[in-house]
Design an enzyme around this catalytic site. Structure first.
Site, PDB file in Angstrom:
ATOM      1  N   ALA A 175     -25.544  -5.367 -43.379  1.00 53.26           N
ATOM      2  CA  ALA A 175     -26.259  -4.238 -43.984  1.00 53.26           C
ATOM      3  C   ALA A 175     -25.694  -4.076 -45.393  1.00 53.26           C
ATOM      4  O   ALA A 175     -24.574  -4.506 -45.675  1.00 53.26           O
ATOM      5  CB  ALA A 175     -26.016  -2.982 -43.164  1.00 53.26           C
ATOM      6  N   GLY A 211     -24.806  -6.840 -39.815  1.00 54.83           N
ATOM      7  CA  GLY A 211     -26.251  -6.780 -39.569  1.00 54.83           C
ATOM      8  C   GLY A 211     -26.929  -8.148 -39.653  1.00 54.83           C
ATOM      9  O   GLY A 211     -27.988  -8.340 -39.062  1.00 54.83           O
ATOM     10  N   GLU A 258     -26.369  -9.650 -36.351  1.00 59.76           N
ATOM     11  CA  GLU A 258     -27.228  -8.907 -35.420  1.00 59.76           C
ATOM     12  C   GLU A 258     -28.687  -9.345 -35.556  1.00 59.76           C
ATOM     13  O   GLU A 258     -29.410  -9.453 -34.564  1.00 59.76           O
ATOM     14  CB  GLU A 258     -27.066  -7.398 -35.667  1.00 59.76           C
ATOM     15  CG  GLU A 258     -25.656  -6.946 -35.308  1.00 59.76           C
ATOM     16  CD  GLU A 258     -25.348  -5.510 -35.678  1.00 59.76           C
ATOM     17  OE1 GLU A 258     -25.438  -5.184 -36.889  1.00 59.76           O
ATOM     18  OE2 GLU A 258     -25.029  -4.712 -34.794  1.00 59.76           O
ATOM     19  N   GLU A 275     -17.515  -5.095 -39.031  1.00 55.77           N
ATOM     20  CA  GLU A 275     -17.667  -3.644 -39.237  1.00 55.77           C
ATOM     21  C   GLU A 275     -16.362  -2.888 -39.036  1.00 55.77           C
ATOM     22  O   GLU A 275     -16.105  -1.879 -39.685  1.00 55.77           O
ATOM     23  CB  GLU A 275     -18.735  -3.076 -38.283  1.00 55.77           C
ATOM     24  CG  GLU A 275     -20.173  -3.378 -38.687  1.00 55.77           C
ATOM     25  CD  GLU A 275     -20.693  -4.696 -38.137  1.00 55.77           C
ATOM     26  OE1 GLU A 275     -19.882  -5.545 -37.703  1.00 55.77           O
ATOM     27  OE2 GLU A 275     -21.933  -4.868 -38.139  1.00 55.77           O
TER      28      GLU A 275
HETATM   29  N1  CO8 Z   1     -23.558  -5.370 -48.832  1.00 49.94           N
HETATM   30  C1  CO8 Z   1     -23.638  -5.211 -50.168  1.00 49.94           C
HETATM   31  N2  CO8 Z   1     -23.216  -6.156 -51.039  1.00 49.94           N
HETATM   32  C2  CO8 Z   1     -22.669  -7.281 -50.536  1.00 49.94           C
HETATM   33  C3  CO8 Z   1     -22.560  -7.503 -49.141  1.00 49.94           C
HETATM   34  C4  CO8 Z   1     -23.033  -6.468 -48.267  1.00 49.94           C
HETATM   35  N3  CO8 Z   1     -22.984  -6.589 -46.929  1.00 49.94           N
HETATM   36  N4  CO8 Z   1     -21.970  -8.703 -48.941  1.00 49.94           N
HETATM   37  C5  CO8 Z   1     -21.753  -9.229 -50.158  1.00 49.94           C
HETATM   38  N5  CO8 Z   1     -22.179  -8.383 -51.126  1.00 49.94           N
HETATM   39  C6  CO8 Z   1     -22.132  -8.583 -52.589  1.00 49.94           C
HETATM   40  C7  CO8 Z   1     -20.721  -8.452 -53.136  1.00 49.94           C
HETATM   41  O1  CO8 Z   1     -20.390  -7.103 -53.329  1.00 49.94           O
HETATM   42  C8  CO8 Z   1     -20.832  -9.247 -54.421  1.00 49.94           C
HETATM   43  O2  CO8 Z   1     -21.458  -8.447 -55.375  1.00 49.94           O
HETATM   44  P1  CO8 Z   1     -20.931  -8.488 -56.921  1.00 49.94           P
HETATM   45  O3  CO8 Z   1     -21.253  -9.887 -57.363  1.00 49.94           O
HETATM   46  O4  CO8 Z   1     -21.758  -7.442 -57.601  1.00 49.94           O
HETATM   47  O5  CO8 Z   1     -19.478  -8.203 -56.879  1.00 49.94           O
HETATM   48  C9  CO8 Z   1     -21.811 -10.368 -54.068  1.00 49.94           C
HETATM   49  O6  CO8 Z   1     -22.501  -9.926 -52.892  1.00 49.94           O
HETATM   50  C10 CO8 Z   1     -21.122 -11.683 -53.720  1.00 49.94           C
HETATM   51  O7  CO8 Z   1     -20.150 -11.452 -52.711  1.00 49.94           O
HETATM   52  P2  CO8 Z   1     -18.579 -11.744 -52.907  1.00 49.94           P
HETATM   53  O8  CO8 Z   1     -18.199 -11.768 -54.342  1.00 49.94           O
HETATM   54  O9  CO8 Z   1     -17.836 -10.802 -52.018  1.00 49.94           O
HETATM   55  O10 CO8 Z   1     -18.519 -13.237 -52.330  1.00 49.94           O
HETATM   56  P3  CO8 Z   1     -17.260 -13.943 -51.668  1.00 49.94           P
HETATM   57  O11 CO8 Z   1     -17.605 -15.390 -51.585  1.00 49.94           O
HETATM   58  O12 CO8 Z   1     -15.993 -13.547 -52.350  1.00 49.94           O
HETATM   59  O13 CO8 Z   1     -17.191 -13.324 -50.169  1.00 49.94           O
HETATM   60  C11 CO8 Z   1     -18.111 -12.546 -48.093  1.00 49.94           C
HETATM   61  C12 CO8 Z   1     -18.250 -13.526 -49.270  1.00 49.94           C
HETATM   62  C13 CO8 Z   1     -16.867 -12.883 -47.260  1.00 49.94           C
HETATM   63  C14 CO8 Z   1     -19.350 -12.691 -47.233  1.00 49.94           C
HETATM   64  C15 CO8 Z   1     -17.973 -11.084 -48.646  1.00 49.94           C
HETATM   65  O14 CO8 Z   1     -19.049 -10.862 -49.555  1.00 49.94           O
HETATM   66  C16 CO8 Z   1     -18.032 -10.011 -47.607  1.00 49.94           C
HETATM   67  O15 CO8 Z   1     -17.056  -9.791 -46.909  1.00 49.94           O
HETATM   68  N6  CO8 Z   1     -19.185  -9.295 -47.503  1.00 49.94           N
HETATM   69  C17 CO8 Z   1     -19.327  -8.161 -46.624  1.00 49.94           C
HETATM   70  C18 CO8 Z   1     -19.510  -8.599 -45.197  1.00 49.94           C
HETATM   71  C19 CO8 Z   1     -19.579  -7.402 -44.268  1.00 49.94           C
HETATM   72  O16 CO8 Z   1     -18.634  -6.637 -44.144  1.00 49.94           O
HETATM   73  N7  CO8 Z   1     -20.711  -7.226 -43.585  1.00 49.94           N
HETATM   74  C20 CO8 Z   1     -20.921  -6.162 -42.659  1.00 49.94           C
HETATM   75  C21 CO8 Z   1     -21.565  -5.001 -43.332  1.00 49.94           C
HETATM   76  S1  CO8 Z   1     -21.678  -3.576 -42.308  1.00 49.94           S
HETATM   77  C22 CO8 Z   1     -23.010  -3.891 -41.326  1.00 49.94           C
HETATM   78  O17 CO8 Z   1     -23.651  -4.901 -41.414  1.00 49.94           O
HETATM   79  C23 CO8 Z   1     -23.338  -2.817 -40.348  1.00 49.94           C
HETATM   80  C24 CO8 Z   1     -24.679  -3.055 -39.621  1.00 49.94           C
HETATM   81  C25 CO8 Z   1     -25.074  -1.827 -38.826  1.00 49.94           C
HETATM   82  C26 CO8 Z   1     -25.452  -0.654 -39.714  1.00 49.94           C
HETATM   83  C27 CO8 Z   1     -25.808   0.554 -38.931  1.00 49.94           C
HETATM   84  C28 CO8 Z   1     -26.569   1.597 -39.803  1.00 49.94           C
HETATM   85  C29 CO8 Z   1     -25.886   2.870 -40.110  1.00 49.94           C
END
Ligand code: CO8
Length: 262
Positions: free
Chosen positions: A67, A113, A116, A136
């Site tokens: 998400a 997400g 999921e 999460e």
């Molecule tokens: N949301 C928003 N932005 C994101 C997300 C995300 N999930 N994942 C990556 N991005 C963005 C980064 O912020 C970054 O943006 P910017 O270039 O502006 O800094 C860009 O994408 C590239 O990402 P990274 O620079 O972080 O790339 P890396 O190669 O260093 O890392 C990863 C890749 C490991 C995938 C890292 O991006 C990461 O950890 N992402 C988040 C993963 C995560 O935690 N996902 C779970 C999110 S919570 C969720 O899904 C809950 C679902 C249920 C919701 C229920 C509703 C209330």
């Protein structure tokens, strides 16, 4: 065809490929993306020419990295958070109940997400570069788009708890070993593999595919006796189709059947 900001739909022979496209944020699911997905599902459901659907993510790095965290961080109340979880769950359930096979072509990170979303499909093909995880817990939340439920049903209680509690990412091979993924292929051939599987499914009897999907899914939610009853009922339904007559006739005439979904 509808125009979406974060989705692309490509048509092939009997199948469609839906690509989630927000590459700057690793295809993270914003509210708007989910709304578009909802609309795209209606489109796919109504189009009789689409017999199998593939869902993938744009680019080489991510399927869907979860998400959209910047959006999640702006949710203002527990009530709003619950409603957002319910909204996302509804979309995943729509995919799960789509009366056509859904192949998830996981090309990179499938996190939160995104994992999921993959779990709501019928078959998961993964590139050898794919990574799966429910991180999460590292954000102080829990999976909210069905992950605690679908993963536990798929891989068992403790493996699901292990993945949810550690937030650890696993490789495509590990996901194959625990039964999340059906096939791992080299990254460069993932989409070709997915398209060829979709084309193969598109040639099968559509009513059979629909009833196989529904009978397995509903049956898993119930006891064996009720499940067997569902199967027998579905067998009766499919037996009454023209495609059944065509399938059996074609076999006896040693030719390839031509199914029409009737
Ligand atoms: N949301 C928003 N932005 C994101 C997300 C995300 N999930 N994942 C990556 N991005 C963005 C980064 O912020 C970054 O943006 P910017 O270039 O502006 O800094 C860009 O994408 C590239 O990402 P990274 O620079 O972080 O790339 P890396 O190669 O260093 O890392 C990863 C890749 C490991 C995938 C890292 O991006 C990461 O950890 N992402 C988040 C993963 C995560 O935690 N996902 C779970 C999110 S919570 C969720 O899904 C809950 C679902 C249920 C919701 C229920 C509703 C209330």
């Amino acid at each position: 065809m509808a125009e979406w900001k974060h989705l692309r739909l490509e048509r092939g022979e009997g199948w469609a490929l839906l690509t989630v496209s927000r590459p700057k944020v690793l295809n993270a699911l914003s509210r708007e993306t989910l709304e578009e997905l909802d609309d795209a599902l209606t489109h796919v459901e109504r189009d009789g020419g689409i017999k199998a659907l593939i869902i993938t993510g744009e680019g080489e790095k991510a399927f869907v990295a979860g998400a959209d965290i910047s959006e999640l961080s702006r949710i203002g109340s527990a009530d709003e958070a619950r409603r957002q979880a319910e909204f996302g769950q509804r979309i995943m359930t729509r995919i799960e109940r789509l009366p056509k096979p859904v192949i998830m072509a996981v090309n990179g990170y499938a996190l939160g997400g995104g994992f999921e979303l993959a779990l709501s499909g019928d078959i998961i093909l993964a590139s050898d570069k794919a990574r799966f995880g429910l991180p999460e817990v590292n954000l102080g939340v829990i999976p909210g788009y069905g992950g605690t439920q679908r993963l536990a049903r798929l891989v068992g209680r403790n493996t699901a708890k292990y993945l949810c509690m550690t937030g650890q990412m696993i490789s495509a091979d590990e996901a194959l070993r625990i039964g999340v993924v059906q096939k791992v292929v080299p990254a460069g051939s993932l989409l070709d593999e997915a398209k060829s599987l979709a084309a193969e499914l598109a040639k099968k009897a559509p009513v059979s595919l629909r009833l196989i999907k529904r009978t397995i899914d509903r049956g898993l939610e119930t006891d064996l006796e009720t499940g067997l009853d569902l199967e027998a009922g579905a067998f009766g339904v499919v037996f009454d189709t023209r495609d059944r007559a065509e399938g059996m006739e074609a076999f006896l005439q040693k030719r390839t059947p031509e199914f029409k979904g009737e």
